[in-house]
Design a protein around this motif. Structure first.
Motif, PDB file in Angstrom:
ATOM      1  N   TYR A  39       0.859  -1.175   0.000  1.00  0.00           N
ATOM      2  CA  TYR A  39       0.000   0.000   0.000  1.00  0.00           C
ATOM      3  C   TYR A  39       0.902   1.233   0.000  1.00  0.00           C
ATOM      4  N   LEU A  40       0.773   2.066  -1.014  1.00  0.00           N
ATOM      5  CA  LEU A  40       1.541   3.302  -1.106  1.00  0.00           C
ATOM      6  C   LEU A  40       0.607   4.491  -0.943  1.00  0.00           C
ATOM      7  N   LYS A  41       1.033   5.466  -0.158  1.00  0.00           N
ATOM      8  CA  LYS A  41       0.241   6.686   0.002  1.00  0.00           C
ATOM      9  C   LYS A  41       0.218   7.470  -1.304  1.00  0.00           C
ATOM     10  N   HIS A  42       1.363   7.478  -2.000  1.00  0.00           N
ATOM     11  CA  HIS A  42       1.494   8.206  -3.263  1.00  0.00           C
ATOM     12  C   HIS A  42       2.028   7.254  -4.328  1.00  0.00           C
ATOM     13  N   MET A  43       1.258   6.980  -5.344  1.00  0.00           N
ATOM     14  CA  MET A  43       1.714   6.087  -6.403  1.00  0.00           C
ATOM     15  C   MET A  43       2.943   6.649  -7.119  1.00  0.00           C
ATOM     16  N   ALA A  44       3.175   7.937  -7.016  1.00  0.00           N
ATOM     17  CA  ALA A  44       4.383   8.541  -7.593  1.00  0.00           C
ATOM     18  C   ALA A  44       5.649   7.992  -6.934  1.00  0.00           C
ATOM     19  N   ASP A  45       5.521   7.386  -5.745  1.00  0.00           N
ATOM     20  CA  ASP A  45       6.665   6.796  -5.039  1.00  0.00           C
ATOM     21  C   ASP A  45       6.971   5.369  -5.498  1.00  0.00           C
ATOM     22  N   ARG A  46       6.185   4.850  -6.410  1.00  0.00           N
ATOM     23  CA  ARG A  46       6.310   3.442  -6.806  1.00  0.00           C
ATOM     24  C   ARG A  46       7.685   3.105  -7.365  1.00  0.00           C
ATOM     25  N   ALA A  47       8.240   3.931  -8.233  1.00  0.00           N
ATOM     26  CA  ALA A  47       9.549   3.633  -8.828  1.00  0.00           C
ATOM     27  C   ALA A  47      10.644   3.576  -7.761  1.00  0.00           C
ATOM     28  N   ALA A  48      10.644   4.536  -6.841  1.00  0.00           N
ATOM     29  CA  ALA A  48      11.646   4.535  -5.764  1.00  0.00           C
ATOM     30  C   ALA A  48      11.468   3.305  -4.877  1.00  0.00           C
ATOM     31  N   PHE A  49      10.212   2.972  -4.558  1.00  0.00           N
ATOM     32  CA  PHE A  49       9.950   1.772  -3.762  1.00  0.00           C
ATOM     33  C   PHE A  49      10.428   0.528  -4.502  1.00  0.00           C
ATOM     34  N   ASN A  50      10.070   0.398  -5.775  1.00  0.00           N
ATOM     35  CA  ASN A  50      10.430  -0.792  -6.551  1.00  0.00           C
ATOM     36  C   ASN A  50      11.937  -1.006  -6.612  1.00  0.00           C
ATOM     37  N   ALA A  51      12.716   0.060  -6.704  1.00  0.00           N
ATOM     38  CA  ALA A  51      14.177  -0.070  -6.745  1.00  0.00           C
ATOM     39  C   ALA A  51      14.697  -0.682  -5.444  1.00  0.00           C
ATOM     40  N   LEU A  52      14.193  -0.210  -4.315  1.00  0.00           N
ATOM     41  CA  LEU A  52      14.625  -0.755  -3.020  1.00  0.00           C
ATOM     42  C   LEU A  52      14.109  -2.180  -2.809  1.00  0.00           C
ATOM     43  N   VAL A  70      -0.986  -1.010  -4.490  1.00  0.00           N
ATOM     44  CA  VAL A  70      -2.132  -0.132  -4.641  1.00  0.00           C
ATOM     45  C   VAL A  70      -1.911   1.183  -3.899  1.00  0.00           C
ATOM     46  N   SER A  71      -2.596   2.200  -4.341  1.00  0.00           N
ATOM     47  CA  SER A  71      -2.600   3.486  -3.659  1.00  0.00           C
ATOM     48  C   SER A  71      -3.639   3.415  -2.545  1.00  0.00           C
ATOM     49  N   ALA A  72      -3.277   3.925  -1.364  1.00  0.00           N
ATOM     50  CA  ALA A  72      -4.198   3.820  -0.228  1.00  0.00           C
ATOM     51  C   ALA A  72      -4.000   4.963   0.753  1.00  0.00           C
ATOM     52  N   GLU A  73      -5.072   5.282   1.456  1.00  0.00           N
ATOM     53  CA  GLU A  73      -4.984   6.224   2.559  1.00  0.00           C
ATOM     54  C   GLU A  73      -4.407   5.473   3.759  1.00  0.00           C
ATOM     55  N   MET A  74      -3.413   6.037   4.410  1.00  0.00           N
ATOM     56  CA  MET A  74      -2.747   5.375   5.525  1.00  0.00           C
ATOM     57  C   MET A  74      -3.446   5.682   6.856  1.00  0.00           C
ATOM     58  N   ALA A  75      -3.275   4.791   7.811  1.00  0.00           N
ATOM     59  CA  ALA A  75      -3.873   4.971   9.141  1.00  0.00           C
ATOM     60  C   ALA A  75      -3.242   6.155   9.879  1.00  0.00           C
ATOM     61  N   LEU A 131       3.875   4.111   3.381  1.00  0.00           N
ATOM     62  CA  LEU A 131       3.614   2.777   2.867  1.00  0.00           C
ATOM     63  C   LEU A 131       3.293   1.821   4.008  1.00  0.00           C
ATOM     64  N   GLU A 132       2.738   0.691   3.616  1.00  0.00           N
ATOM     65  CA  GLU A 132       2.413  -0.415   4.520  1.00  0.00           C
ATOM     66  C   GLU A 132       2.439  -1.661   3.650  1.00  0.00           C
ATOM     67  N   ILE A 133       2.921  -2.773   4.212  1.00  0.00           N
ATOM     68  CA  ILE A 133       2.961  -4.014   3.435  1.00  0.00           C
ATOM     69  C   ILE A 133       2.398  -5.160   4.268  1.00  0.00           C
ATOM     70  N   ALA A 134       1.479  -5.912   3.657  1.00  0.00           N
ATOM     71  CA  ALA A 134       0.966  -7.151   4.241  1.00  0.00           C
ATOM     72  C   ALA A 134       1.706  -8.300   3.570  1.00  0.00           C
ATOM     73  N   PHE A 135       2.367  -9.126   4.362  1.00  0.00           N
ATOM     74  CA  PHE A 135       3.184 -10.229   3.870  1.00  0.00           C
ATOM     75  C   PHE A 135       2.559 -11.585   4.176  1.00  0.00           C
ATOM     76  N   THR A 136       2.796 -12.533   3.298  1.00  0.00           N
ATOM     77  CA  THR A 136       2.514 -13.946   3.532  1.00  0.00           C
ATOM     78  C   THR A 136       3.799 -14.698   3.217  1.00  0.00           C
ATOM     79  N   ALA A 137       4.213 -15.580   4.142  1.00  0.00           N
ATOM     80  CA  ALA A 137       5.468 -16.314   3.942  1.00  0.00           C
ATOM     81  C   ALA A 137       5.305 -17.764   4.362  1.00  0.00           C
ATOM     82  N   ALA A 138       6.074 -18.637   3.720  1.00  0.00           N
ATOM     83  CA  ALA A 138       6.136 -20.028   4.158  1.00  0.00           C
ATOM     84  C   ALA A 138       6.909 -20.074   5.462  1.00  0.00           C
TER      85      ALA A 138
END
Length: 118
Positions: free
Chosen positions: A68-81, A97-102, A108-115
């Motif tokens: 979840y990104l607050k600003h989709m304009a940050d997507r490229a910088a996020f993707n590089a990291l 996705v673009s989302a309003e943060m709490a 940003l916020e990330i929900a993860f699923t892992a083995a």
């Protein structure tokens, strides 16, 4: 551990730091430091590594990430990291996705699923 067992790590009134069911771990991270997308992303990914260790997993065992990104304009910088952080050939399925943060401070916020073997 029976498949129906549920392990909650550090349960609080509104959430647990992570939940493991069967051999799958679920957790959400928000950045605990940083003021821009780069510093918040680095902080969040470092926190995710700590949580992965707690559930007996690692970033090569990620199955899914909902970003979840607050600003989709940050997507490229996020993707590089993100690409730098993941082991080569181990990218999980993901959605961004673009989302309003709490909190207005979160970018940003990330929900993860892992083995997880737990």
């Amino acid at each position: 551990m029976p498949e129906s067992s549920i392990t909650r790590i550090n349960p609080q009134a509104q959430w647990s730091d992570a939940v493991v069911h069967g051999h799958t771990a679920f957790f959400v991270e928000v950045p605990d430091t940083g003021t821009d997308i780069e510093s918040q992303t680095r902080a969040l990914l470092a926190q995710a590594e700590v949580t992965l260790i707690k559930v007996g997993s690692d970033k090569a065992r990620l199955l899914m990430a909902t970003i979840y990104l607050k600003h989709m304009a940050d997507r490229a910088a996020f993707n590089a990291l993100w690409a730098e952080w993941l082991p080569q050939g181990c990218a999980p399925a993901r959605v961004c996705v673009s989302a309003e943060m709490a909190s207005p401070d979160y970018l940003l916020e990330i929900a993860f699923t892992a083995a997880s073997p737990l």
